[in-house]
Design a protein around this motif. Structure first.
Motif, PDB file in Angstrom:
ATOM      1  N   LEU A  78      16.379 -26.582  -8.552  1.00 37.78           N
ATOM      2  CA  LEU A  78      15.849 -25.906  -7.374  1.00 37.78           C
ATOM      3  C   LEU A  78      15.212 -24.595  -7.771  1.00 37.78           C
TER       4      LEU A  78
ATOM      5  N   VAL B 167      12.540 -22.665  -0.673  1.00 35.22           N
ATOM      6  CA  VAL B 167      13.178 -23.339  -1.792  1.00 35.22           C
ATOM      7  C   VAL B 167      12.495 -24.684  -2.020  1.00 35.22           C
ATOM      8  N   SER B 168      12.200 -25.004  -3.270  1.00 36.28           N
ATOM      9  CA  SER B 168      11.615 -26.300  -3.590  1.00 36.28           C
ATOM     10  C   SER B 168      12.516 -27.018  -4.581  1.00 36.28           C
ATOM     11  N   LEU B 169      12.453 -28.327  -4.552  1.00 36.81           N
ATOM     12  CA  LEU B 169      13.342 -29.162  -5.351  1.00 36.81           C
ATOM     13  C   LEU B 169      12.526 -30.063  -6.250  1.00 36.81           C
TER      14      LEU B 169
END
Length: 302
Positions: free
Chosen positions: A256, A293-295
């Motif tokens: 993340l 937030v990026s995954l």
């Protein structure tokens, strides 16, 4: 439903517009009653409906039924974190849905995930090959065979203690995946980073050669009608099990990032009753809210 005239620039060949009569035939009984506008071109359908929602009285009964605005071309379309949405007229289904949910703003946790879950169910009703390959990526994307098929953007126009006006923007790549990928590659010319899993665009035609805007619109709106009612009554909790069942990265190692910096890595478990991502890390289970937030699958880059 109604449509305006004028034509977008450089439209694709063939019969690509939404077939009004067929759409009405395919709509369920409630979607039949929704005001559905279809325009050739606008800056952003989300911006259009946000302006209207802000002009409404701030009451739970301010809007009798959801309002849908579809555009063949958006010149200022936006995705999550302000990213541009790139699409050619006729290749993508671009629409926004405005509604007033009978919940305060702090009761909207997980709304975008509930919308994603509904879209997966709706798209799986279409004659696609291997419908199980349509899956969810936390927090706001629908994937097809691991690549990005649908993006979701939720915005709030106003909120009171018992109601919130929301606009839900949905972009679905229906056709022209190769052309879209080439365009994005051109925009990113000079970047040395490899393609990131889950961000490469794909189109519904990959699994359904006859994919079209009309059937896709009907399938998505029919699924959203029930989902919005259910979310308004009970929030995200009723969607939790379904979302986890469609989770593309369940059990996989993920990383993340927040504003481009790594903040966590571990095994993606699923989501809790508020739509927060559960990750099993070396130090124990962590809970991740959405926000900026990026995954990514571990090793896939930021």
């Amino acid at each position: 439903m109604n449509a305006t005239s004028s034509s977008p620039a450089n439209p694709p060949a063939g019969d690509w517009r939404i077939d009004r009569d067929r759409a009405i035939t395919l709509f369920g009984p409630v979607a039949h009653d929704w005001p559905i506008e279809i325009v050739e071109e606008t800056g952003s359908t989300n911006a259009d409906l946000m302006a209207r929602m802000r002009a409404l009285p701030q009451r739970a009964d301010a809007l009798a039924r959801p309002l849908v605005r579809v555009a063949y071309l958006q010149t200022a379309g936006r995705g999550r974190r302000g990213r541009s949405w790139v699409a050619q007229p006729g290749d993508a289904l671009l629409f926004s849905l405005a509604c007033v949910l009978p919940r305060p703003i702090d009761g909207l946790a997980g709304l975008s995930l509930a919308i994603g879950s509904a879209l997966v169910d709706g798209l799986r009703t279409l004659p696609v090959a291997a419908p199980g390959q349509i899956a969810l990526k936390w927090p706001n994307d629908v994937l097809l065979e691991g690549d990005k098929l649908v993006g979701i953007l939720v915005e709030t126009a106003w909120s009171t203690p018992d109601a919130t006006a929301v606009v839900i923007g949905i972009g679905t790549n229906v056709r022209g995946a190769d052309a879209l990928a080439a365009k994005i590659d051109a925009l990113n010319a000079g970047a040395d980073a490899p393609a990131v899993p889950g961000t490469t665009p794909t189109a519904l035609s990959r699994a359904w050669p006859n994919a079209n805007l009309t059937d896709t619109l009907a399938a998505e709106l029919n699924a959203l009608e029930a989902a919005l009612k259910r979310f308004g009554e009970a929030g995200f909790a009723p969607f939790q099990a379904r979302w986890n069942a469609c989770h593309a990265y369940a059990g996989r190692q993920v990383t993340l990032f927040e504003q481009g910096k790594e903040i966590m890595r571990g095994a993606a478990v699923g989501v809790d009753e508020r739509g927060q991502l559960l990750v099993d890390t070396a130090s124990g289970r962590e809970t991740v809210t959405t926000g900026d937030v990026s995954l990514r699958i571990t090793g896939g880059g930021a």
